[in-house]
Design an enzyme around this catalytic site. Structure first.
Site, PDB file in Angstrom:
ATOM      1  N   GLU A 152       0.778  -1.237   0.000  1.00  0.00           N
ATOM      2  CA  GLU A 152       0.000   0.000   0.000  1.00  0.00           C
ATOM      3  C   GLU A 152       0.814   1.293   0.000  1.00  0.00           C
ATOM      4  O   GLU A 152       0.660   2.146   0.875  1.00  0.00           O
ATOM      5  CB  GLU A 152      -0.984  -0.005   1.174  1.00  0.00           C
ATOM      6  CG  GLU A 152      -2.033  -1.104   1.057  1.00  0.00           C
ATOM      7  CD  GLU A 152      -3.114  -1.036   2.120  1.00  0.00           C
ATOM      8  OE1 GLU A 152      -2.932  -0.305   3.121  1.00  0.00           O
ATOM      9  OE2 GLU A 152      -4.143  -1.709   1.943  1.00  0.00           O
TER      10      GLU A 152
ATOM     11  N   GLU B 274      -5.631  -7.941  -0.656  1.00  0.00           N
ATOM     12  CA  GLU B 274      -6.407  -7.780   0.576  1.00  0.00           C
ATOM     13  C   GLU B 274      -7.861  -7.573   0.215  1.00  0.00           C
ATOM     14  O   GLU B 274      -8.202  -6.753  -0.635  1.00  0.00           O
ATOM     15  CB  GLU B 274      -5.908  -6.589   1.402  1.00  0.00           C
ATOM     16  CG  GLU B 274      -4.568  -6.803   2.066  1.00  0.00           C
ATOM     17  CD  GLU B 274      -4.184  -5.658   3.006  1.00  0.00           C
ATOM     18  OE1 GLU B 274      -5.094  -4.885   3.393  1.00  0.00           O
ATOM     19  OE2 GLU B 274      -2.990  -5.530   3.323  1.00  0.00           O
TER      20      GLU B 274
END
Length: 432
Positions: A157, A264
């Protein structure tokens, strides 16, 4: 049993049932979980500052992928220095267990685009020294895990710049990893927290990735709450939200030819969350040409029972989110296709006279990987009648059933046929 008409049909549609199964098997989706623990907390003492996860439960239930987040500074305490042997041992032990259990490990440097120095985060995008330290770290990681049973993510991320900004440093890291002898899959993160809903044909992934081995996939993340954070402070608002947030990325992947790792995703165990999660998993399962793998959040021993996305059992009772994942890992499925370059076709499907799917869009072309439609209805062992029928504006078009799989056994020869407005009828055998 295959009859003469079905045998002739193999020639007329240009693809046999065996070939259809082969095409599908060439695009397997690696279903799995993110196993938390090594990325938790501060400090270096296992069991106190962080947890060392045990993948046994998930491997016994057939997952094919374990994503393993970890803090970079725990593995490499000093920039451009050797790896900590104890922490490296944790990673080696888990990856060996995963491999023995039939699963690939995804190593996930959980750094959000930063490298630590004396506890202070340094942005690899704006700090040249941090960038050099990062490339060194990735080279060492590739050397330590240079085998194909391990895939390596570049960074979890990143979010301080754009994809085109990060591309230069990703390419430096990829080059160093390949020069170190690593030939496995590299997972390239999308900037802006890897948000899947960002990517579409109108807003494509803009990073110009150069991989000498041409073995990379794009990592995206997608949660189902209104703000997409996965905190679930507010409930899931729509059963279609997961599908909607992936639709653009699916279209982009099919146009560009780069597969996706949904690194995710997850949902709370309430009815709204379950419905949206099931629908999203079904959508993913129908697109094996797009998805390289899926890792559901969050497995691991330190997630509390009230954590919305906890996957570990509570009082020995399996969590509904993991049960949903199990259903798609080895689904009962019918594989559909349409003519190349033809408009999408809509079909309905009934089993034993009961409609189980209405107006399903068939988008996969029969010369490519077929489109899998998971069937969630529990069927008793024995023979069952299936009818696939064209619906709506699809009259006059052609759709095909190219294979069926039930309880992991192929019944492709039973299912091969052209769907007409009168319907294609065939039998499936559910083994005991």
């Amino acid at each position: 049993m295959r009859n003469l008409a079905a045998a002739a049909l193999c020639i007329s549609i240009g693809i046999s049932a065996a070939r259809a199964a082969e095409l599908h098997d060439s695009f397997p989706i690696l279903w799995g979980v993110s196993e938390s623990g090594l990325e938790f907390g501060k400090g270096t003492k296992a069991g106190t500052n962080f947890a060392v996860p045990d993948p046994t439960y998930y491997l016994k239930h057939g997952v094919q992928l374990i994503r393993l987040p970890f803090q970079i500074a725990r593995l490499q305490p000093q920039a451009q220095g050797p790896f900590d042997p104890i922490f490296l041992g944790y990673l080696e032990k888990i990856t060996a267990e995963d491999h023995a259990g039939g699963a690939i490990t995804v190593l996930d440097p959980h750094g959000y685009g930063f490298m630590d120095a004396d506890g202070k985060p340094r942005d690899i995008l704006t700090d040249p020294v941090a960038a050099a330290d990062y490339v060194d770290f990735m080279r060492r990681l590739a050397e330590a895990f240079g085998r194909e049973s391990v895939a390596i993510g570049l960074m979890n991320e990143p979010h301080t710049g754009r994809d085109e900004d990060y591309a230069e440093i990703w390419n430096r890291a990829i080059a160093a990893m390949r020069q170190a002898g690593y030939n496995g899959t590299i997972l390239v993160p999308h900037a802006h927290w890897s948000t899947a809903a960002d990517i579409s044909l109108q807003t494509p992934f803009a990073g110009k990735i150069v991989d000498p081995a041409n073995n990379w996939v794009l990592e995206l993340h997608s949660y189902l709450d209104p703000d997409s954070t996965g905190t679930y402070r507010k409930p899931v608002a729509s059963p279609n939200i997961g599908i909607q947030r992936l639709t653009g990325a699916i279209a982009w992947s099919r146009k560009i030819g780069v597969r996706i790792f949904l690194g995710e995703t997850g949902a709370p165990p309430d009815p709204a969350g379950n419905a949206a999660f099931d629908a999203m998993l079904d959508k993913i399962a129908s697109a094996p040409d797009v998805f390289w793998g899926v890792a559901v959040w969050g497995a691991g021993p330190w997630w509390k029972p009230n954590y919305p996305m906890r996957l570990d059992p509570i009082d020995a009772v399996a969590r509904p989110q993991f049960m949903a994942l199990e259903r798609v890992m080895a689904p009962e499925a019918i594989y559909l296709a349409k003519d190349p370059s033809a408009a999408d076709v809509k079909v309905s499907i009934a089993i034993d006279g009961h409609e189980i799917a209405h107006a399903v869009d068939v988008t996969a072309e029969r010369t490519m990987a077929p489109q899998g439609l998971p069937v969630r209805q529990k069927l008793m062992p024995g023979m069952h009648d299936v009818c696939v029928r064209l619906v709506g504006s699809s009259r006059g078009q052609s759709a095909y059933v190219v294979a069926s799989t039930w309880k992991g056994l192929s019944n492709s020869t039973d299912a091969l046929g052209i769907v007409t407005i009168q319907g294609l009828n065939f039998k499936i055998r559910v083994p005991r």
